[in-house]
Design a protein around this motif. Structure first.
Motif, mmCIF file in Angstrom:
data_model
loop_
_atom_site.group_PDB
_atom_site.id
_atom_site.type_symbol
_atom_site.label_atom_id
_atom_site.label_comp_id
_atom_site.label_asym_id
_atom_site.label_seq_id
_atom_site.Cartn_x
_atom_site.Cartn_y
_atom_site.Cartn_z
ATOM 1 N N LEU A 29 0.860 -1.173 0.000
ATOM 2 C CA LEU A 29 0.000 0.000 0.000
ATOM 3 C C LEU A 29 0.901 1.230 0.000
ATOM 4 O O LEU A 29 1.689 1.435 0.924
ATOM 5 C CB LEU A 29 -0.891 -0.028 1.234
ATOM 6 C CG LEU A 29 -2.037 0.962 1.271
ATOM 7 C CD1 LEU A 29 -3.036 0.693 0.143
ATOM 8 C CD2 LEU A 29 -2.758 0.869 2.618
ATOM 9 N N THR A 71 1.614 5.401 -0.320
ATOM 10 C CA THR A 71 0.994 6.673 -0.006
ATOM 11 C C THR A 71 2.022 7.780 -0.221
ATOM 12 O O THR A 71 3.199 7.504 -0.438
ATOM 13 C CB THR A 71 0.438 6.662 1.437
ATOM 14 O OG1 THR A 71 -0.364 7.825 1.640
ATOM 15 C CG2 THR A 71 1.557 6.643 2.466
ATOM 16 N N ILE A 122 -7.196 -0.884 7.511
ATOM 17 C CA ILE A 122 -7.441 -0.076 6.318
ATOM 18 C C ILE A 122 -8.380 -0.802 5.362
ATOM 19 O O ILE A 122 -8.177 -1.974 5.048
ATOM 20 C CB ILE A 122 -6.102 0.192 5.578
ATOM 21 C CG1 ILE A 122 -5.187 1.053 6.455
ATOM 22 C CG2 ILE A 122 -6.348 0.862 4.219
ATOM 23 C CD1 ILE A 122 -3.746 1.060 5.975
ATOM 24 N N SER A 164 -9.233 -0.463 1.598
ATOM 25 C CA SER A 164 -8.812 0.244 0.383
ATOM 26 C C SER A 164 -9.949 0.222 -0.622
ATOM 27 O O SER A 164 -10.652 -0.769 -0.743
ATOM 28 C CB SER A 164 -7.588 -0.453 -0.211
ATOM 29 O OG SER A 164 -7.264 0.130 -1.447
ATOM 30 N N LEU A 193 -7.971 -2.940 -4.839
ATOM 31 C CA LEU A 193 -6.675 -3.618 -4.718
ATOM 32 C C LEU A 193 -6.423 -4.275 -6.062
ATOM 33 O O LEU A 193 -7.282 -4.987 -6.571
ATOM 34 C CB LEU A 193 -6.709 -4.707 -3.649
ATOM 35 C CG LEU A 193 -6.680 -4.299 -2.183
ATOM 36 C CD1 LEU A 193 -6.901 -5.522 -1.303
ATOM 37 C CD2 LEU A 193 -5.344 -3.640 -1.844
ATOM 38 N N ALA A 228 -2.078 -1.046 -3.902
ATOM 39 C CA ALA A 228 -3.014 0.068 -4.046
ATOM 40 C C ALA A 228 -2.285 1.334 -3.624
ATOM 41 O O ALA A 228 -1.240 1.270 -2.964
ATOM 42 C CB ALA A 228 -4.256 -0.137 -3.188
ATOM 43 N N VAL A 252 -3.119 5.123 -1.713
ATOM 44 C CA VAL A 252 -4.146 5.686 -0.840
ATOM 45 C C VAL A 252 -3.647 7.034 -0.309
ATOM 46 O O VAL A 252 -2.437 7.240 -0.146
ATOM 47 C CB VAL A 252 -4.455 4.686 0.303
ATOM 48 C CG1 VAL A 252 -3.270 4.504 1.231
ATOM 49 C CG2 VAL A 252 -5.701 5.088 1.085
ATOM 50 N N TYR A 299 -5.669 9.057 -6.576
ATOM 51 C CA TYR A 299 -6.036 8.358 -5.340
ATOM 52 C C TYR A 299 -5.026 8.591 -4.217
ATOM 53 O O TYR A 299 -5.240 8.165 -3.094
ATOM 54 C CB TYR A 299 -6.234 6.869 -5.608
ATOM 55 C CG TYR A 299 -7.421 6.642 -6.508
ATOM 56 C CD1 TYR A 299 -8.690 6.503 -5.974
ATOM 57 C CD2 TYR A 299 -7.282 6.639 -7.886
ATOM 58 C CE1 TYR A 299 -9.793 6.333 -6.796
ATOM 59 C CE2 TYR A 299 -8.375 6.478 -8.724
ATOM 60 C CZ TYR A 299 -9.628 6.338 -8.166
ATOM 61 O OH TYR A 299 -10.720 6.193 -8.984
#
Lengths: 237, 237
Positions: free
Chosen positions: B25, B27, B78, B80, B83, B107, B109, B159
């Motif tokens: 994940l 970010t 979390i 999401s 995915l 993903a 986020v 995103y």
């Protein structure tokens, strides 16, 4: 620095998952993409044409890639110069025997490199596939989409050609894979950018009323790998 | 027409393969890509930060995707919005407990959507990762490369933004992900082509000495999916 486990391996019982591999091997026959199928030799679906594949052999296969290469050789008699991972299908319902995973690989190969007259080995046009067991139909569709996308940016279709090829033949192969016409001038510049082909000195072929066409072959260093052009084969410029 | 098995399921013993899922994940924090890590709660590598993941629960998870979504929720708190499957790592040597498969999802986020102050949850900049267990380092590198490639052609970086964003902010996000400057005029045309953002009427922000910037939000129908532009965000024209 690689980490070391901080304590001995756990003794938890692991859930029983069936782990298999499948291979989508695409080839070009009569200017149309075909997939290689083999008749299944055991239930479920015994005798039904399916993708070559099988169980991972945990004592024998170092990785799923090795399992796929072994299965392709055992089931179809084919040694592919490369296999790329396509995706993994998984779930409780895709195989009647239990919760299962299939790690799927794909490759393209020249039709003339397939074994002739191997019992149970066949090719089927991707536009009129027979009904395939499990989720093999979805795997084929995913592989075809991947090959089309990748062909816009790479030398992938060259591996569908025989050892010797002219530029008009190669363009026809790209057009068959992409399903659309390609601008000749732009195509030739891209192929030159790839730098994978070398002319075979003094060798030309005569096709119909056209001028003789130079015959090319893959440079030795490219016989086992792909090249990529930074912008698409069919992009302008 | 779907095929039915031609005979009852085989009674062969299936080889014991460990089947897990992991989630990369990503970010954006301080204009740099970070990966979400959680401290492992059991051996091997107990207490070491690693990708959120775990065993497939064959009684509970319909597919590996469902296992990944469940693991992400249980281990990191979390949910999401999506995915995507990244790739599968497998082999005899990657886990001390036996021949194992990890089906990896990824993903991106917005940082503000991550749980604040959850014990054991942390983010690490992808340019200076701690040493990760198993092949988690390779999984992160593969995910970052995939996100960069995909960001050239899609709305993926949107995103990474909060719910409200200005075009200068969005451009900065794309530039942080791609690692290179983007032409402003071309960027704005591409974003308009995507058609995913709508201006919030009357809402602007003041940033420094610049003119007020219009604030946008994702149109509702795009809040759970990606859009793709036919040519790259950073391509000319």
């Amino acid at each position: 620095m690689a980490l070391k486990p901080s304590s001995p391996a756990s003794t938890t019982e692991f859930p029983a998952v069936i782990c298999t591999v499948d291979v989508v091997l695409l080839t070009l026959k009569d200017q149309a993409l075909h997939v290689v199928l083999v008749d299944r030799d055991r239930p479920p679906f015994a005798g039904v044409p399916a993708l070559p594949g099988g169980f991972v052999h945990v004592q024998e296969d170092a990785t799923a890639w090795h399992a796929a290469a072994r299965a392709l050789q055992e089931k179809a008699g084919i040694v592919s110069p490369y296999l790329e991972q396509l995706a993994t299908w998984s779930g409780a319902k895709r195989d009647s025997r239990g919760w299962s995973v299939s790690i799927v690989y794909y490759a393209v190969v020249a039709f003339e490199l397939l074994p002739a007259d191997r019992p149970g080995l066949r090719t089927a046009p991707i536009d009129s596939l027979p009904s395939l067991p499990f989720d093999h139909g979805e795997m084929v569709a995913t592989a075809v989409a991947r090959v089309r996308t990748k062909s816009q940016y790479s030398s992938l279709p060259i591996y569908l050609c025989g050892e010797r090829v002219t530029l008009p033949q190669l363009q026809a192969v790209y057009e068959a894979v992409l399903g659309e016409p390609i601008n000749k001038v732009s195509f030739r510049r891209k192929i030159e950018e790839l730098g994978m082909l070398e002319p075979i000195a003094g060798e030309t072929t005569m096709a119909g009323a056209h001028r003789p066409a130079q015959v090319y072959q893959l440079r030795p260093q490219y016989r086992r790998k792909l090249s990529v052009v930074p912008r698409g084969i069919n992009a302008l410029g």
